[in-house]
Design a protein around this motif. Structure first.
Motif, mmCIF file in Angstrom:
data_model
loop_
_atom_site.group_PDB
_atom_site.id
_atom_site.type_symbol
_atom_site.label_atom_id
_atom_site.label_comp_id
_atom_site.label_asym_id
_atom_site.label_seq_id
_atom_site.Cartn_x
_atom_site.Cartn_y
_atom_site.Cartn_z
ATOM 1 N N THR A 1 -3.930 -11.389 5.814
ATOM 2 C CA THR A 1 -5.095 -10.875 6.559
ATOM 3 C C THR A 1 -6.056 -10.219 5.556
ATOM 4 O O THR A 1 -5.672 -9.908 4.423
ATOM 5 N N GLU A 2 -7.291 -9.968 5.992
ATOM 6 C CA GLU A 2 -8.267 -9.305 5.114
ATOM 7 C C GLU A 2 -7.767 -7.921 4.694
ATOM 8 O O GLU A 2 -7.956 -7.494 3.560
ATOM 9 N N ASP A 3 -7.136 -7.200 5.644
ATOM 10 C CA ASP A 3 -6.616 -5.863 5.326
ATOM 11 C C ASP A 3 -5.525 -5.935 4.245
ATOM 12 O O ASP A 3 -5.462 -5.095 3.353
ATOM 13 N N GLN A 4 -4.659 -6.954 4.366
ATOM 14 C CA GLN A 4 -3.594 -7.115 3.354
ATOM 15 C C GLN A 4 -4.203 -7.398 1.981
ATOM 16 O O GLN A 4 -3.789 -6.818 0.974
ATOM 17 N N LYS A 5 -5.224 -8.282 1.968
ATOM 18 C CA LYS A 5 -5.872 -8.615 0.683
ATOM 19 C C LYS A 5 -6.542 -7.393 0.076
ATOM 20 O O LYS A 5 -6.460 -7.155 -1.131
ATOM 21 N N LYS A 6 -7.197 -6.602 0.940
ATOM 22 C CA LYS A 6 -7.886 -5.413 0.424
ATOM 23 C C LYS A 6 -6.877 -4.418 -0.165
ATOM 24 O O LYS A 6 -7.084 -3.867 -1.254
ATOM 25 N N ALA A 7 -5.757 -4.193 0.561
ATOM 26 C CA ALA A 7 -4.734 -3.259 0.068
ATOM 27 C C ALA A 7 -4.178 -3.751 -1.267
ATOM 28 O O ALA A 7 -3.994 -2.970 -2.209
ATOM 29 N N LEU A 8 -3.968 -5.071 -1.359
ATOM 30 C CA LEU A 8 -3.431 -5.649 -2.603
ATOM 31 C C LEU A 8 -4.443 -5.501 -3.747
ATOM 32 O O LEU A 8 -4.079 -5.143 -4.877
ATOM 33 N N ARG A 9 -5.726 -5.715 -3.430
ATOM 34 C CA ARG A 9 -6.760 -5.543 -4.463
ATOM 35 C C ARG A 9 -6.792 -4.095 -4.962
ATOM 36 O O ARG A 9 -6.909 -3.838 -6.154
ATOM 37 N N ASP A 10 -6.678 -3.130 -4.013
ATOM 38 C CA ASP A 10 -6.652 -1.706 -4.393
ATOM 39 C C ASP A 10 -5.515 -1.443 -5.378
ATOM 40 O O ASP A 10 -5.683 -0.768 -6.396
ATOM 41 N N ILE A 11 -4.332 -1.964 -5.044
ATOM 42 C CA ILE A 11 -3.134 -1.710 -5.866
ATOM 43 C C ILE A 11 -3.292 -2.358 -7.246
ATOM 44 O O ILE A 11 -3.022 -1.727 -8.277
ATOM 45 N N LEU A 12 -3.732 -3.609 -7.263
ATOM 46 C CA LEU A 12 -3.868 -4.325 -8.542
ATOM 47 C C LEU A 12 -4.893 -3.633 -9.434
ATOM 48 O O LEU A 12 -4.704 -3.515 -10.652
ATOM 49 N N ALA A 13 -5.974 -3.149 -8.818
ATOM 50 C CA ALA A 13 -6.996 -2.430 -9.603
ATOM 51 C C ALA A 13 -6.385 -1.170 -10.206
ATOM 52 O O ALA A 13 -6.630 -0.826 -11.369
ATOM 53 N N ASP A 14 -5.548 -0.449 -9.416
ATOM 54 C CA ASP A 14 -4.915 0.787 -9.902
ATOM 55 C C ASP A 14 -3.943 0.528 -11.050
ATOM 56 O O ASP A 14 -3.966 1.216 -12.071
ATOM 57 N N ILE A 15 -3.059 -0.480 -10.865
ATOM 58 C CA ILE A 15 -1.992 -0.658 -11.869
ATOM 59 C C ILE A 15 -2.499 -1.321 -13.150
ATOM 60 O O ILE A 15 -1.804 -1.330 -14.163
ATOM 61 N N ALA B 1 3.154 -9.255 -9.413
ATOM 62 C CA ALA B 1 2.194 -9.083 -10.509
ATOM 63 C C ALA B 1 2.848 -8.352 -11.682
ATOM 64 O O ALA B 1 2.664 -8.707 -12.850
ATOM 65 N N VAL B 2 3.651 -7.314 -11.367
ATOM 66 C CA VAL B 2 4.313 -6.515 -12.412
ATOM 67 C C VAL B 2 5.394 -7.354 -13.115
ATOM 68 O O VAL B 2 5.480 -7.373 -14.350
ATOM 69 N N ALA B 3 6.197 -8.076 -12.318
ATOM 70 C CA ALA B 3 7.293 -8.879 -12.893
ATOM 71 C C ALA B 3 6.739 -9.999 -13.774
ATOM 72 O O ALA B 3 7.297 -10.311 -14.837
ATOM 73 N N MET B 4 5.602 -10.593 -13.365
ATOM 74 C CA MET B 4 5.016 -11.684 -14.153
ATOM 75 C C MET B 4 4.508 -11.181 -15.502
ATOM 76 O O MET B 4 4.363 -11.946 -16.446
ATOM 77 N N ASP B 5 4.246 -9.855 -15.589
ATOM 78 C CA ASP B 5 3.804 -9.275 -16.863
ATOM 79 C C ASP B 5 5.003 -8.781 -17.687
ATOM 80 O O ASP B 5 4.844 -8.082 -18.686
ATOM 81 N N GLY B 6 6.231 -9.126 -17.225
ATOM 82 C CA GLY B 6 7.436 -8.786 -17.999
ATOM 83 C C GLY B 6 7.910 -7.348 -17.815
ATOM 84 O O GLY B 6 8.752 -6.862 -18.577
ATOM 85 N N LYS B 7 7.357 -6.640 -16.800
ATOM 86 C CA LYS B 7 7.765 -5.252 -16.576
ATOM 87 C C LYS B 7 8.679 -5.168 -15.343
ATOM 88 O O LYS B 7 8.842 -6.136 -14.621
#
Length: 806
Positions: A367-381, A409-415
């Motif tokens: 959903t748009e809300d899920q995408k927005k929450a994910l974008r917020d998190i990815l921007a933060d980390i 996203a974190v696992a794909m970066d080896g963390k």
């Protein structure tokens, strides 16, 4: 001038007493010294020190002289322009630390009974006493019997006519008293000798209580009685103190009087030296009084203050103290947020088109809300400062998928990622959901719980320490001593409010450096409470439900309509679906007339003798609960009868019916959570709210009718809306925030005057947050505001040791 007027009023009033009452009047010396010490010559001050020990005629002669002397000083003060105001400001303040250092039990000005009263309410030092705020106020001004209304409470000066033993139910003694030509009967529930020696014929006494009128007869039951006039507790609006949240400690009216006198002494002796800690710009901007005036007027309101306004906590002095409490809370959260961001965190490298890549492997659209929450998190980390974010989702809004995306996203970066769930059932559920997605990327997911076999545990520990295990999901087993991570980058805490602070702290410390933190909660929280509870977190909200999620229809049934409901449930069960039945209590309580889960189990076995019924309740061990839940999930039972221990987030896609017995006993948000357990698969769902038939019919008792209407109004909100955020707001309005706010206020914040169930306090919180954020921007370490910093650390310091915990 105010002190002189008050002293003159007291002197003239006491002077009018008859000899018996005058001789017994004590406490005059202390009161008059406090009011007149700076206004009369030393010789008169010495006489005042002796006044309590004088005989009635000598006492009266001295009072006559004092009345004239004070009158003269007042006249002179009117003629002379006031010069003293400037000098008064030069009173030196003491360091804030002294008010915490000086212990009440060591104070000579307090009597032993006053010290015991402070001990009873947990006040240890002068600061505790100054800020032990009243819960409400009583009008104890002297009243005339001729003017008193039925049900009115007041203080009355009366003359004893007679006293006799009676036997009227609980009432054992009657005292007839006179004021002018009006008579009043005072009744007591005992006939102890003390009453007969106290109420002697012709004696003048003071009584405080609620007066009832039956025709011309006036009566008062079990009044408070006073031998002498005490200006601290009589003939004024007085504070009523009680312990907030701790109902186990009984505070008697005598204890309250000892607290009043003790606090009054401390205000007079120490309050003049209390330092102002609030920035002057803020006080000017909001027209708030200085701290000394606010504290004094909140404990002992000045003459002419409106009683209703005081009991609604809307006087300026009260608003100042409410603002302070909320401001210091928000300051603590803003300060903590700023401190966390000063610590570096390792940024995660994220492909530019990550959300599209993630979407490709999902069997449904985000959903748009899920995408927005994910974008917020990815921007933060992806930044070098630690994320501290909460994802608040309505029931069934798909928060887990957001957590899966962030972890990927974190696992794909080896963390590494650690996901902590409060129970094994939820940990296993997350494990299955994560595995379904991660298997498509060939990234293994590990499950670590209390029931993981020892050999397997050791293997997982090794893989975590070597960094090979990229994603580990678990319960408290994740914080065992032997657990070590090589490169923990993201910590996800599910159902945050169910975890102790120490457990989260332990998990974060496993990484040896500052990880990013994501808190997931499925309890929609009203905006105001989010500010108060989680002001140090950034918040993402998911309201939209995933496409294809069938709505749950909510229906209200009275007990006598049960047959109609059972027919609908029979249809669902015969179609192969399953049902939950939830009861509010585990054990039968005759007083509450509630059906227990065991009795309910027998009832439902009777309604559906051909179906398999399972029982789940709070007395079972965690293992038994999980076993029953797993059996129900696997389809081994048709109906699960339970108390409210159904875990939030538990998935039984085949369940389509949720029956909530005695629904009026639950909070709205609680019912909304339970309703979210059904309709999670391809089928729609039903939520049936069952309440006793008495709610169907109007009650002749006005109080009961009011409660009946309020109950129906609350439950109809659930029938009308499935928006968890609207429901949480309604719960806050109708029930005062229910469970969330209860734990928040009593346990976490320990407010002494602010109360977020009052709409005005919630508005003040918004302003307090804005001012706190501005101050931290200007002065991040509060170096220019040492007293504010000290108060903040004393109240919320424990939270700053918790490095990066939500």
């Amino acid at each position: 001038m105010k002190n002189l007027k008050q002293a003159k009023t007291i002197i003239d009033k006491v002077k009018s007493y008859d000899d018996k009452l005058l001789e017994r009047t004590t406490g005059l010396s202390e009161t008059l010294l406090t009011l007149l010490e700076n206004h009369l010559p030393e010789g008169l001050i010495d006489d005042i020190r002796q006044i309590d020990s004088l005989t009635a005629p000598k006492k009266r002669a001295l009072l006559d002289y004092l009345s004239r002397a004070v009158g003269q000083v007042m006249e002179d003060a009117v003629k002379e322009p006031p010069r003293e105001k400037k000098e008064k400001k030069s009173v030196k303040t003491l360091p804030l630390e002294d008010f915490f250092r000086i212990k009440l039990q060591e104070l000579k000005i307090l009597k032993p009974v006053e010290k015991r009263a402070f001990k009873k309410v947990g006040a240890e030092n002068i600061y505790d006493a100054l800020f032990f705020m009243p819960r409400r106020y009583e009008d104890r001004r002297l009243k005339k019997l001729a003017k008193v209304r039925d049900g009115e409470t007041g203080l009355f000066e009366l003359e004893v006519v007679e006293i006799k033993k009676i036997n009227r139910g609980k009432l054992k003694t009657q005292v007839v008293l006179r004021q002018g030509d009006k008579l009043l009967s005072a009744y007591f529930v005992h006939d102890r000798p003390f009453l007969f020696s106290f109420f002697r014929k012709g004696k003048k006494v003071l009584l405080y209580g609620k007066v009832s009128r039956f025709g011309k007869e006036l009566s008062i039951v079990q009044p408070e009685i006073f031998n002498t006039f005490d200006p601290v507790i009589l003939d004024r609006i007085v504070p009523v103190y009680s312990l907030r949240g701790d109902t186990g400690v009984k505070i008697t009216s005598q204890t309250i009087n000892h607290l009043r006198r003790g606090i009054h002494k401390i205000l007079k002796k120490y309050l003049p030296y209390f330092p102002e800690y609030m920035p002057e710009e803020i006080l000017t901007k909001y027209k708030l009084p200085e701290i000394k005036k606010a504290v004094e007027s909140t404990h002992f309101p000045p003459e002419g203050e409106n009683l209703d306004k005081l009991n609604e906590f809307e006087s300026r002095p009260q608003l100042r103290l409410i603002f302070d409490e909320l401001f210091i809370l928000e300051l603590a959260q803003s300060y903590r947020k700023a401190m966390i961001q000063e610590n570096p965190a390792e940024p995660v490298k994220i492909p530019a088109n990550f959300i599209e890549l993630f979407q490709k492997h999902l069997p449904f659209q985000l959903t748009e809300d899920q995408k927005k929450a994910l974008r917020d998190i990815l921007a933060d980390i992806s930044k070098p400062v630690p994320m501290n974010r909460m994802v608040q989702g309505d029931v069934g809004s798909g928060k887990t998928m957001v957590a899966v995306g962030a972890s990927l996203a974190v696992a794909m970066d080896g963390k590494q990622v650690a996901v902590m769930a409060p129970t094994e059932i939820l940990a296993q559920q997350h494990y299955r959901n994560f595995q379904n997605i991660f298997s498509k990327y060939s990234i293994p997911v590990y499950l670590l719980t209390g029931s993981t076999p020892q050999k397997e545990k050791r293997e997982i520990y090794e893989k975590m320490e070597s960094g090979e295990a990229k994603v580990v999901i678990g319960t408290h087993a994740l914080i065992q001593d032997e657990v070590r991570f090589k490169n923990l980058s993201l910590v996800i805490v599910d159902e945050q409010h169910r975890f102790g602070v120490e457990q989260r702290k332990a998990l974060i410390e496993k990484s040896g450096k500052m990880p990013h933190v994501l808190v997931m909660t499925a309890t929609p929280i009203p905006r105001t409470l989010t500010l108060a509870l989680f002001g140090d977190l950034d918040v993402s909200i998911i309201k939209q439900l995933p496409a294809g999620r069938k709505p749950v229809k909510t229906v209200l049934y009275y007990d006598d309509e049960r047959e109609m409901m059972l027919e609908k449930i029979r249809k669902e069960l015969d179609s192969g679906r399953q049902a939950f039945v939830v009861y509010p209590l585990i054990e039968e309580s005759e007083k509450m007339e509630l059906k227990s889960a065991e009795e309910g189990y027998r009832a439902w076995s009777g309604y559906f003798p051909d179906k398999k019924i399972l029982l789940l309740h709070g007395r079972m061990s965690q293992e038994e609960k999980e076993n029953i839940m797993e059996r129900f999930r696997a389809g081994e039972g048709d109906i699960l009868v339970s108390t409210t221990v159904i875990e939030v987030g538990v998935d039984v896609p085949n369940a389509t019916v949720m029956v909530i017995e005695d629904a009026y006993r639950f909070g709205l948000s609680q019912i909304h959570q339970l309703r979210g357990r059904v309709g999670r698969g391809q089928y729609g769902g039903y939520c049936f709210l069952v309440i006793p038939s008495k709610f169907k019919h109007k009650s002749g008792n006005p109080e009961e009718e009011k409660r009946r209407q309020k109950t129906l109004e609350r439950l109809k909100i659930l029938v009308k809306t499935s928006d968890g955020f609207k429901i949480a707001e309604a719960d806050l309005e109708l029930r005062g925030g229910g469970d969330i706010i209860g734990t928040a206020q009593s346990g976490r914040f320990n407010f002494s005057i602010a109360d977020l169930t009052r709409p005005k306090d919630r508005i003040i919180l918004e302003y307090a947050k804005k001012e706190a954020e501005n101050l931290i921007k200007e002065d991040p370490h509060l170096e220019g505001h040492p007293y504010l910093k000290e108060l903040m650390f004393r109240k919320y310091g424990d939270r700053f040791n918790l490095v990066n915990i939500a």
